[in-house]
Design a protein around this motif. Sequence first.
Motif, PDB file in Angstrom:
ATOM      1  N   TYR A  38      16.847  15.728  25.788  1.00  0.00           N
ATOM      2  CA  TYR A  38      16.843  15.379  24.457  1.00  0.00           C
ATOM      3  C   TYR A  38      17.704  16.391  23.798  1.00  0.00           C
ATOM      4  O   TYR A  38      18.003  17.348  23.522  1.00  0.00           O
ATOM      5  CB  TYR A  38      15.628  15.969  23.934  1.00  0.00           C
ATOM      6  CG  TYR A  38      15.385  15.753  22.275  1.00  0.00           C
ATOM      7  CD1 TYR A  38      15.061  14.422  21.744  1.00  0.00           C
ATOM      8  CD2 TYR A  38      15.347  16.718  21.558  1.00  0.00           C
ATOM      9  CE1 TYR A  38      15.137  14.488  20.565  1.00  0.00           C
ATOM     10  CE2 TYR A  38      15.375  16.519  19.973  1.00  0.00           C
ATOM     11  CZ  TYR A  38      15.323  15.365  19.766  1.00  0.00           C
ATOM     12  OH  TYR A  38      15.201  15.066  18.160  1.00  0.00           O
ATOM     13  N   GLU A  86      19.312   4.778  23.968  1.00  0.00           N
ATOM     14  CA  GLU A  86      20.231   6.145  24.579  1.00  0.00           C
ATOM     15  C   GLU A  86      21.004   5.306  25.497  1.00  0.00           C
ATOM     16  O   GLU A  86      20.314   4.665  26.660  1.00  0.00           O
ATOM     17  CB  GLU A  86      19.120   7.064  24.950  1.00  0.00           C
ATOM     18  CG  GLU A  86      19.835   8.146  25.782  1.00  0.00           C
ATOM     19  CD  GLU A  86      20.834   8.896  25.067  1.00  0.00           C
ATOM     20  OE1 GLU A  86      22.157   8.907  25.713  1.00  0.00           O
ATOM     21  OE2 GLU A  86      20.814   9.329  23.983  1.00  0.00           O
ATOM     22  N   SER A  90      17.778   6.463  32.728  1.00  0.00           N
ATOM     23  CA  SER A  90      16.571   7.136  32.874  1.00  0.00           C
ATOM     24  C   SER A  90      16.141   7.600  34.423  1.00  0.00           C
ATOM     25  O   SER A  90      15.373   8.183  34.645  1.00  0.00           O
ATOM     26  CB  SER A  90      15.424   6.348  32.562  1.00  0.00           C
ATOM     27  OG  SER A  90      15.178   5.058  33.107  1.00  0.00           O
ATOM     28  N   ARG A 135      15.266   5.671  26.556  1.00  0.00           N
ATOM     29  CA  ARG A 135      14.758   6.246  25.393  1.00  0.00           C
ATOM     30  C   ARG A 135      15.203   5.329  24.360  1.00  0.00           C
ATOM     31  O   ARG A 135      16.381   4.880  23.958  1.00  0.00           O
ATOM     32  CB  ARG A 135      15.334   7.610  24.970  1.00  0.00           C
ATOM     33  CG  ARG A 135      14.885   8.071  23.725  1.00  0.00           C
ATOM     34  CD  ARG A 135      15.440   9.787  23.433  1.00  0.00           C
ATOM     35  NE  ARG A 135      14.807  10.424  24.463  1.00  0.00           N
ATOM     36  CZ  ARG A 135      15.408  11.546  25.223  1.00  0.00           C
ATOM     37  NH1 ARG A 135      16.478  11.794  25.061  1.00  0.00           N
ATOM     38  NH2 ARG A 135      14.356  12.191  25.881  1.00  0.00           N
ATOM     39  N   TYR A 137      15.451   4.882  20.091  1.00  0.00           N
ATOM     40  CA  TYR A 137      15.494   5.940  18.761  1.00  0.00           C
ATOM     41  C   TYR A 137      15.112   4.768  17.700  1.00  0.00           C
ATOM     42  O   TYR A 137      15.094   3.538  17.868  1.00  0.00           O
ATOM     43  CB  TYR A 137      16.869   6.291  18.412  1.00  0.00           C
ATOM     44  CG  TYR A 137      17.296   7.078  19.574  1.00  0.00           C
ATOM     45  CD1 TYR A 137      16.809   8.519  19.577  1.00  0.00           C
ATOM     46  CD2 TYR A 137      18.609   6.761  20.387  1.00  0.00           C
ATOM     47  CE1 TYR A 137      17.333   9.384  20.466  1.00  0.00           C
ATOM     48  CE2 TYR A 137      18.773   7.787  21.401  1.00  0.00           C
ATOM     49  CZ  TYR A 137      18.136   9.018  21.289  1.00  0.00           C
ATOM     50  OH  TYR A 137      18.867   9.963  22.412  1.00  0.00           O
ATOM     51  N   ALA A 152      12.242   9.586  18.797  1.00  0.00           N
ATOM     52  CA  ALA A 152      12.061   8.522  19.915  1.00  0.00           C
ATOM     53  C   ALA A 152      10.763   7.661  19.768  1.00  0.00           C
ATOM     54  O   ALA A 152       9.681   8.115  19.411  1.00  0.00           O
ATOM     55  CB  ALA A 152      11.846   9.079  21.069  1.00  0.00           C
TER      56      ALA A 152
END
Length: 154
Positions: A38, A86, A90, A135, A137, A152
Amino acid sequence: MNIQTLPNSVWSWRWFHGLLFVCVLGCSQDTSDDAIPYVPFADIVVNLNLPENTVLRSKGGYRYIDGGVRGIILYCNGANSYFAYERNCSFHPNEACATVNVDASTLFMTDPCCGSQFDFATGNPQGGSAWRPLRRYQTSLSLSELIITDNAIQ
């Protein structure tokens, strides 16, 4: 029972179990990877009236923008609907090459490093090694300004 065939059948049985063991170890999903780090950022304001953002006025249009860990993919999902993902994959997100791009078809996002594919609607993996979504946003639209915050959604 023929004694000549016994060693072959025993060898075949051991070979089968060995192959099964390797597949269970090697073919199972790797869920030991870290979560996407993060990195907080100040609200990003995107003026949709600027020439470089005209691509964001139609469904399927996208832009790469700065922010987050490795950058953000800003995607137009339709009239007044935007997603901000993002770019950090992941799956093993701390690897140097774990950066997500929009596929040339513009139908999904992909990480060329691990081969994972993600859909635009949810950011969920659709193939490859990743098992977590990207992620996403939070976005909000105010007149011609699109605001991306580091909150998030998932």
